[in-house]
Design an enzyme around this catalytic site. Sequence first.
Site, PDB file in Angstrom:
ATOM      1  N   PHE A 159     -26.391 -43.326  57.694  1.00  0.00           N
ATOM      2  CA  PHE A 159     -27.237 -42.329  58.344  1.00  0.00           C
ATOM      3  C   PHE A 159     -28.358 -42.002  57.347  1.00  0.00           C
ATOM      4  O   PHE A 159     -28.078 -41.683  56.189  1.00  0.00           O
ATOM      5  CB  PHE A 159     -26.401 -41.080  58.641  1.00  0.00           C
ATOM      6  CG  PHE A 159     -27.072 -40.111  59.572  1.00  0.00           C
ATOM      7  CD1 PHE A 159     -26.843 -40.167  60.935  1.00  0.00           C
ATOM      8  CD2 PHE A 159     -27.916 -39.131  59.076  1.00  0.00           C
ATOM      9  CE1 PHE A 159     -27.454 -39.262  61.794  1.00  0.00           C
ATOM     10  CE2 PHE A 159     -28.528 -38.227  59.930  1.00  0.00           C
ATOM     11  CZ  PHE A 159     -28.299 -38.294  61.297  1.00  0.00           C
ATOM     12  N   ASP A 210     -18.414 -39.716  53.893  1.00  0.00           N
ATOM     13  CA  ASP A 210     -19.084 -38.909  54.915  1.00  0.00           C
ATOM     14  C   ASP A 210     -18.252 -39.039  56.194  1.00  0.00           C
ATOM     15  O   ASP A 210     -18.113 -40.138  56.738  1.00  0.00           O
ATOM     16  CB  ASP A 210     -20.514 -39.437  55.119  1.00  0.00           C
ATOM     17  CG  ASP A 210     -21.302 -38.607  56.127  1.00  0.00           C
ATOM     18  OD1 ASP A 210     -20.678 -38.051  57.054  1.00  0.00           O
ATOM     19  OD2 ASP A 210     -22.539 -38.543  56.003  1.00  0.00           O
ATOM     20  N   TYR A 230     -20.383 -29.746  64.003  1.00  0.00           N
ATOM     21  CA  TYR A 230     -20.975 -29.590  65.347  1.00  0.00           C
ATOM     22  C   TYR A 230     -20.806 -30.821  66.226  1.00  0.00           C
ATOM     23  O   TYR A 230     -21.211 -30.814  67.376  1.00  0.00           O
ATOM     24  CB  TYR A 230     -22.458 -29.194  65.262  1.00  0.00           C
ATOM     25  CG  TYR A 230     -23.327 -30.093  64.403  1.00  0.00           C
ATOM     26  CD1 TYR A 230     -23.774 -31.324  64.871  1.00  0.00           C
ATOM     27  CD2 TYR A 230     -23.707 -29.701  63.126  1.00  0.00           C
ATOM     28  CE1 TYR A 230     -24.564 -32.141  64.087  1.00  0.00           C
ATOM     29  CE2 TYR A 230     -24.504 -30.513  62.323  1.00  0.00           C
ATOM     30  CZ  TYR A 230     -24.925 -31.728  62.808  1.00  0.00           C
ATOM     31  OH  TYR A 230     -25.696 -32.536  62.016  1.00  0.00           O
ATOM     32  N   LYS A 231     -20.211 -31.891  65.690  1.00  0.00           N
ATOM     33  CA  LYS A 231     -20.007 -33.103  66.491  1.00  0.00           C
ATOM     34  C   LYS A 231     -18.628 -33.004  67.161  1.00  0.00           C
ATOM     35  O   LYS A 231     -18.435 -32.155  68.012  1.00  0.00           O
ATOM     36  CB  LYS A 231     -20.196 -34.329  65.605  1.00  0.00           C
ATOM     37  CG  LYS A 231     -21.660 -34.439  65.143  1.00  0.00           C
ATOM     38  CD  LYS A 231     -21.941 -35.542  64.164  1.00  0.00           C
ATOM     39  CE  LYS A 231     -23.438 -35.556  63.822  1.00  0.00           C
ATOM     40  NZ  LYS A 231     -23.766 -36.411  62.663  1.00  0.00           N
ATOM     41  N   ARG A 281     -25.860 -45.417  72.912  1.00  0.00           N
ATOM     42  CA  ARG A 281     -24.682 -44.939  72.186  1.00  0.00           C
ATOM     43  C   ARG A 281     -23.910 -43.946  73.054  1.00  0.00           C
ATOM     44  O   ARG A 281     -24.497 -43.018  73.612  1.00  0.00           O
ATOM     45  CB  ARG A 281     -25.160 -44.288  70.895  1.00  0.00           C
ATOM     46  CG  ARG A 281     -24.070 -44.011  69.901  1.00  0.00           C
ATOM     47  CD  ARG A 281     -24.658 -43.475  68.612  1.00  0.00           C
ATOM     48  NE  ARG A 281     -25.170 -42.106  68.793  1.00  0.00           N
ATOM     49  CZ  ARG A 281     -25.200 -41.192  67.830  1.00  0.00           C
ATOM     50  NH1 ARG A 281     -24.780 -41.486  66.617  1.00  0.00           N
ATOM     51  NH2 ARG A 281     -25.679 -39.979  68.057  1.00  0.00           N
TER      52      ARG A 281
HETATM   53  C1  LIG Z   1     -24.905 -36.150  61.895  1.00  0.00           C
HETATM   54  C2  LIG Z   1     -24.863 -36.746  60.542  1.00  0.00           C
HETATM   55  C3  LIG Z   1     -25.441 -36.095  59.452  1.00  0.00           C
HETATM   56  C4  LIG Z   1     -26.246 -34.842  59.690  1.00  0.00           C
HETATM   57  O1  LIG Z   1     -26.440 -34.088  58.558  1.00  0.00           O
HETATM   58  P1  LIG Z   1     -27.022 -32.608  58.713  1.00  0.00           P
HETATM   59  O2  LIG Z   1     -27.263 -32.185  57.344  1.00  0.00           O
HETATM   60  O3  LIG Z   1     -26.018 -31.812  59.466  1.00  0.00           O
HETATM   61  O4  LIG Z   1     -28.285 -32.696  59.523  1.00  0.00           O
HETATM   62  C5  LIG Z   1     -25.281 -36.654  58.189  1.00  0.00           C
HETATM   63  N1  LIG Z   1     -24.592 -37.804  58.013  1.00  0.00           N
HETATM   64  C6  LIG Z   1     -24.043 -38.465  59.055  1.00  0.00           C
HETATM   65  C7  LIG Z   1     -23.286 -39.728  58.839  1.00  0.00           C
HETATM   66  C8  LIG Z   1     -24.174 -37.957  60.347  1.00  0.00           C
HETATM   67  O5  LIG Z   1     -23.655 -38.609  61.376  1.00  0.00           O
END
Ligand SMILES: *Cc1c(COP(=O)(O)O)cnc(C)c1O
Length: 410
Positions: A128, A199, A224-225, A369
């Site tokens: 990401f 992560d 939040y996911k 997705r």
């Molecule tokens: C959603 C996501 C993030 C988001 O990070 P935020 O700091 O909450 O915006 C980071 N890493 C991964 C792998 C994600 O899927």
Amino acid sequence: MPHHISRQSCQRWDAQDPLASVRQEFELPTDLVYLDGNSLGAMPRRARERVENTLALEWGRQLIRSWNGACWFTKPRSLGDRIGGLLGAAPGQTVITDSTSVNLYKAIVAAARLRPGRHTILVERQAFPTDIYIATGAARAVPDTRIRLIDDSSELEQELTKDVAAVVLGHVDFRTGTLLDMPALTGMIHAAGALAIWDLCHSAGALPVVLDASTVDIAVGCTYKYLNGGPGSPAFIYVAHRHLDHIEQPLTGWNGHATPFSFSTEYQPHQGIDRLRVGTPAVLSMVALEGALDVWDQVEIDEIRAKSLRMTRMFAELLVDSGLDMLTPTQEHLRGSQISLTHPDAYAIIRALIDRGVIGDFREPDVLRFGFAPSYLRYVDVYDAATQLLDVLRTRSWNLPEYTERLLVT
Ligand SMILES: *Cc1c(COP(=O)(O)O)cnc(C)c1O
């Protein structure tokens, strides 16, 4: 469409589903199939209740007294332990604070400081992007340190040179849905003398995670996911007990101080996981997350995983003849809780599908997705989503100019 899967058979599976009643814990529009819980989870009724109660009583009437009276100040820890419980982490190692991006920054700088003399941070090229951006910034904050991108975790063994301080890995790839072998890779990283930072954004709440048993050093992730904490709800960070006494994180804010209310001039880190805190927590988001976690008290993560695998397998089977290419591995031990498919007009197809009440999302460059959150999805939803998608493709109803124009958030 494969004839061994019918809408009736899906209804039968829903009737026998041990998680079926959990759906009632959520507020969901009845005219929608929601396959985007991997981006923003649905709203638990308890989250609304908790926020409304906080507004009316804890903030509205009790005001500042709620920092003590409603335990606002210790929520990052109490909720951290609850999430730790879902991630195979014994109490005292997980705290809720900041965003995943900010926590990753703290994690990488802290890990580099635990391995002085080593100056390389490995990050996956397909990670990401915030993970790469943050790793770049974190490396700049540590003398002589730099990041190196690896193309694939299969290259990890040869990339683990003596200069590697830490490796950042995504447990489930956000784009392809590929699940990595956390215990094996963590062991390989340790054998090379480096630290493993995971992560968990796309695995927390989606499948069993065993942080302690995998001997992970540090982990971060969103709430939040799949955990349904609400838009922008605060993230978590886990640090293994063995590092907690001496880990030095760079954002030395007053909430991470040993005695924040001594207001002393000198920074003294808290003894435990609280040292990963920075500033005042976002209480309204924290209580929404607290309500969301109540739902998790009623479910077994193994049941979530079993239903998720069945749903993703079924969705993939329904789409075998769709003309879309499957990006997600078909082997179960390599698959997270999503199905990603590719098509040159993926963006327009997703927009057309959303207009038909099936919400998935698009990821660059050509990925459709679909995330599967077993706590509120039914098998009929999966069936209906596949039927609609096949119809959009067959009728080419995506082929309209309005569907090609990119919105701000995709
Ligand atoms: C959603 C996501 C993030 C988001 O990070 P935020 O700091 O909450 O915006 C980071 N890493 C991964 C792998 C994600 O899927």
